[in-house]
Design a protein around this motif. Structure first.
Motif, PDB file in Angstrom:
ATOM      1  N   ALA A  88       0.832  -1.203   0.000  1.00  0.00           N
ATOM      2  CA  ALA A  88       0.000   0.000   0.000  1.00  0.00           C
ATOM      3  C   ALA A  88       0.865   1.251   0.000  1.00  0.00           C
ATOM      4  CB  ALA A  88      -0.920  -0.003   1.218  1.00  0.00           C
ATOM      5  N   ALA A  89       0.447   2.250  -0.758  1.00  0.00           N
ATOM      6  CA  ALA A  89       1.101   3.556  -0.717  1.00  0.00           C
ATOM      7  C   ALA A  89       0.555   4.338   0.474  1.00  0.00           C
ATOM      8  CB  ALA A  89       0.837   4.314  -2.016  1.00  0.00           C
ATOM      9  N   VAL A  90       1.386   5.183   1.054  1.00  0.00           N
ATOM     10  CA  VAL A  90       0.981   5.924   2.253  1.00  0.00           C
ATOM     11  C   VAL A  90      -0.232   6.805   1.989  1.00  0.00           C
ATOM     12  CG1 VAL A  90       1.740   7.649   3.949  1.00  0.00           C
ATOM     13  CG2 VAL A  90       3.322   5.889   3.174  1.00  0.00           C
ATOM     14  N   ASN A  91      -0.362   7.313   0.760  1.00  0.00           N
ATOM     15  CA  ASN A  91      -1.467   8.224   0.448  1.00  0.00           C
ATOM     16  C   ASN A  91      -2.678   7.519  -0.145  1.00  0.00           C
ATOM     17  OD1 ASN A  91      -0.386   7.538  -2.006  1.00  0.00           O
ATOM     18  ND2 ASN A  91      -0.425   9.615  -2.858  1.00  0.00           N
ATOM     19  N   SER A  92      -2.712   6.167  -0.072  1.00  0.00           N
ATOM     20  CA  SER A  92      -3.834   5.440  -0.667  1.00  0.00           C
ATOM     21  C   SER A  92      -4.923   5.185   0.370  1.00  0.00           C
ATOM     22  CB  SER A  92      -3.355   4.111  -1.261  1.00  0.00           C
ATOM     23  OG  SER A  92      -2.866   3.269  -0.245  1.00  0.00           O
ATOM     24  N   ARG A  93      -6.124   4.858  -0.115  1.00  0.00           N
ATOM     25  CA  ARG A  93      -7.229   4.517   0.779  1.00  0.00           C
ATOM     26  C   ARG A  93      -6.988   3.137   1.382  1.00  0.00           C
ATOM     27  NH1 ARG A  93      -9.974   7.144  -3.491  1.00  0.00           N
ATOM     28  NH2 ARG A  93     -11.185   8.950  -2.774  1.00  0.00           N
ATOM     29  N   LEU A  94      -7.402   2.957   2.616  1.00  0.00           N
ATOM     30  CA  LEU A  94      -7.306   1.654   3.275  1.00  0.00           C
ATOM     31  C   LEU A  94      -8.613   0.919   3.023  1.00  0.00           C
ATOM     32  CD1 LEU A  94      -5.623  -0.213   5.076  1.00  0.00           C
ATOM     33  CD2 LEU A  94      -6.654   0.889   7.060  1.00  0.00           C
ATOM     34  N   GLY A  95      -8.679   0.242   1.879  1.00  0.00           N
ATOM     35  CA  GLY A  95      -9.927  -0.382   1.459  1.00  0.00           C
ATOM     36  C   GLY A  95     -10.309  -1.603   2.263  1.00  0.00           C
ATOM     37  N   GLY A  96      -9.321  -2.303   2.809  1.00  0.00           N
ATOM     38  CA  GLY A  96      -9.607  -3.492   3.604  1.00  0.00           C
ATOM     39  C   GLY A  96      -9.294  -3.233   5.064  1.00  0.00           C
ATOM     40  N   LEU A 146     -11.244 -10.009   4.727  1.00  0.00           N
ATOM     41  CA  LEU A 146     -12.627 -10.469   4.820  1.00  0.00           C
ATOM     42  C   LEU A 146     -13.182 -10.219   6.214  1.00  0.00           C
ATOM     43  CD1 LEU A 146     -12.108 -13.863   2.949  1.00  0.00           C
ATOM     44  CD2 LEU A 146     -13.336 -11.857   2.068  1.00  0.00           C
ATOM     45  N   THR A 147     -14.502 -10.171   6.293  1.00  0.00           N
ATOM     46  CA  THR A 147     -15.193 -10.003   7.562  1.00  0.00           C
ATOM     47  C   THR A 147     -15.713 -11.356   8.030  1.00  0.00           C
ATOM     48  OG1 THR A 147     -15.862  -7.755   6.984  1.00  0.00           O
ATOM     49  CG2 THR A 147     -17.099  -8.836   8.747  1.00  0.00           C
ATOM     50  N   VAL A 148     -15.465 -11.685   9.283  1.00  0.00           N
ATOM     51  CA  VAL A 148     -15.934 -12.951   9.849  1.00  0.00           C
ATOM     52  C   VAL A 148     -17.450 -12.863  10.027  1.00  0.00           C
ATOM     53  CG1 VAL A 148     -15.817 -14.504  11.838  1.00  0.00           C
ATOM     54  CG2 VAL A 148     -13.739 -13.327  11.025  1.00  0.00           C
ATOM     55  N   SER A 149     -18.177 -13.737   9.342  1.00  0.00           N
ATOM     56  CA  SER A 149     -19.643 -13.700   9.409  1.00  0.00           C
ATOM     57  C   SER A 149     -20.218 -14.797  10.292  1.00  0.00           C
ATOM     58  CB  SER A 149     -20.246 -13.806   8.003  1.00  0.00           C
ATOM     59  OG  SER A 149     -19.828 -15.002   7.364  1.00  0.00           O
ATOM     60  N   GLY A 150     -19.399 -15.769  10.661  1.00  0.00           N
ATOM     61  CA  GLY A 150     -19.820 -16.843  11.556  1.00  0.00           C
ATOM     62  C   GLY A 150     -18.587 -17.418  12.228  1.00  0.00           C
ATOM     63  N   LEU A 151     -18.778 -17.968  13.438  1.00  0.00           N
ATOM     64  CA  LEU A 151     -17.613 -18.401  14.203  1.00  0.00           C
ATOM     65  C   LEU A 151     -17.961 -19.570  15.103  1.00  0.00           C
ATOM     66  CD1 LEU A 151     -14.643 -17.689  14.955  1.00  0.00           C
ATOM     67  CD2 LEU A 151     -15.571 -16.157  16.702  1.00  0.00           C
ATOM     68  N   GLY A 152     -17.105 -20.594  15.071  1.00  0.00           N
ATOM     69  CA  GLY A 152     -17.219 -21.724  15.983  1.00  0.00           C
ATOM     70  C   GLY A 152     -15.912 -21.895  16.724  1.00  0.00           C
ATOM     71  N   SER A 153     -15.782 -22.960  17.488  1.00  0.00           N
ATOM     72  CA  SER A 153     -14.573 -23.159  18.282  1.00  0.00           C
ATOM     73  C   SER A 153     -13.360 -23.465  17.425  1.00  0.00           C
ATOM     74  CB  SER A 153     -14.791 -24.285  19.299  1.00  0.00           C
ATOM     75  OG  SER A 153     -15.094 -25.505  18.613  1.00  0.00           O
ATOM     76  N   ASP A 154     -13.567 -24.103  16.262  1.00  0.00           N
ATOM     77  CA  ASP A 154     -12.432 -24.469  15.420  1.00  0.00           C
ATOM     78  C   ASP A 154     -12.682 -24.148  13.946  1.00  0.00           C
ATOM     79  OD1 ASP A 154     -14.355 -26.362  14.898  1.00  0.00           O
ATOM     80  OD2 ASP A 154     -13.057 -28.097  15.229  1.00  0.00           O
ATOM     81  N   TRP A 155     -13.564 -23.177  13.688  1.00  0.00           N
ATOM     82  CA  TRP A 155     -13.849 -22.752  12.328  1.00  0.00           C
ATOM     83  C   TRP A 155     -14.382 -21.321  12.338  1.00  0.00           C
ATOM     84  CZ3 TRP A 155     -18.809 -21.128  11.718  1.00  0.00           C
ATOM     85  CH2 TRP A 155     -19.782 -21.654  12.577  1.00  0.00           C
TER      86      TRP A 155
END
Length: 199
Positions: A88-96, A146-155
């Motif tokens: 990433a360039a310092v002057n770029s948007r942080l899209g993620g 990515l955004t975590v949309s679901g979560l278990g103990s090992d997944w």
């Protein structure tokens, strides 16, 4: 430093196995358009240093044994597709989100649930990383923010929009595919700071 926004799907066009390393040659005309010796390019979420920019939009990079042992790059063969992102360039948007390109561990695709306009992908989560992952938090899978949309103990699960399905390796990765994981670095720093405070 990266943002986890994949710029293009590259192709591995060469791989030389060395006793304690490997040299990859990867074609990616977008990421090599302004690249030079010593620049950083994330390959499936692994920060690699450009050794040489080659004709036809390719570049070479050395991968030491430490990286091969901790990531899924050892399993990538000639002809394989990889996610590519320039630093990433310092002057770029942080899209993620803030991505270092330092793989924390590997998981594997364990289920895919397609819908009409998106797909939910479930990925195994090593016990050593589970404490850093929270629902609606950020995680990097093969270099993809990515955004975590679901979560278990090992997944954990991520929901992929058509753009991600079409423009990244995760869009077509079958069940069983190993993937590189990088958790949110802020969580690791917070854990360390709290641990020091409690001593």
């Amino acid at each position: 430093m990266f943002t986890g926004i994949v710029e293009e799907l590259g192709e591995v066009v060469g791989k030389d196995e060395l006793p304690d390393a490997a040299r990859f040659v990867i074609r990616g005309p977008v990421v090599t358009s302004d690249a030079g010796h010593g620049d950083s390019i994330a390959v499936n979420g692994v920060c690699l240093t450009v050794v040489e920019v080659l004709p036809d939009g390719a570049f070479s990079a050395d991968v030491m044994a430490e990286t091969l042992n901790r990531s899924s790059l050892a399993a990538v063969e000639v002809g394989g597709r990889v996610n590519l992102e320039r630093a990433a360039a310092v002057n770029s948007r942080l899209g993620g989100h803030i991505v270092q390109g330092h793989v924390d561990g590997t998981g594997a695709v364990i289920a895919r649930s397609p819908s009409e306009n998106w797909e939910v992908v479930r990925v195994s989560l090593p016990d050593t990383l589970s404490r850093y992952v929270v629902e609606k938090g950020s995680i990097t899978v093969d270099g993809i923010s990515l955004t975590v949309s679901g979560l278990g103990s090992d997944w954990f699960e991520v929901s992929l929009i058509p753009t991600t399905l079409g423009l990244t390796t995760l869009g077509s990765a079958p069940v069983g595919t190993p993937v590189n994981l990088e958790v949110d670095v802020i969580a690791k720093y917070v854990e360390r700071l709290l641990g020091e405070r409690d001593r």
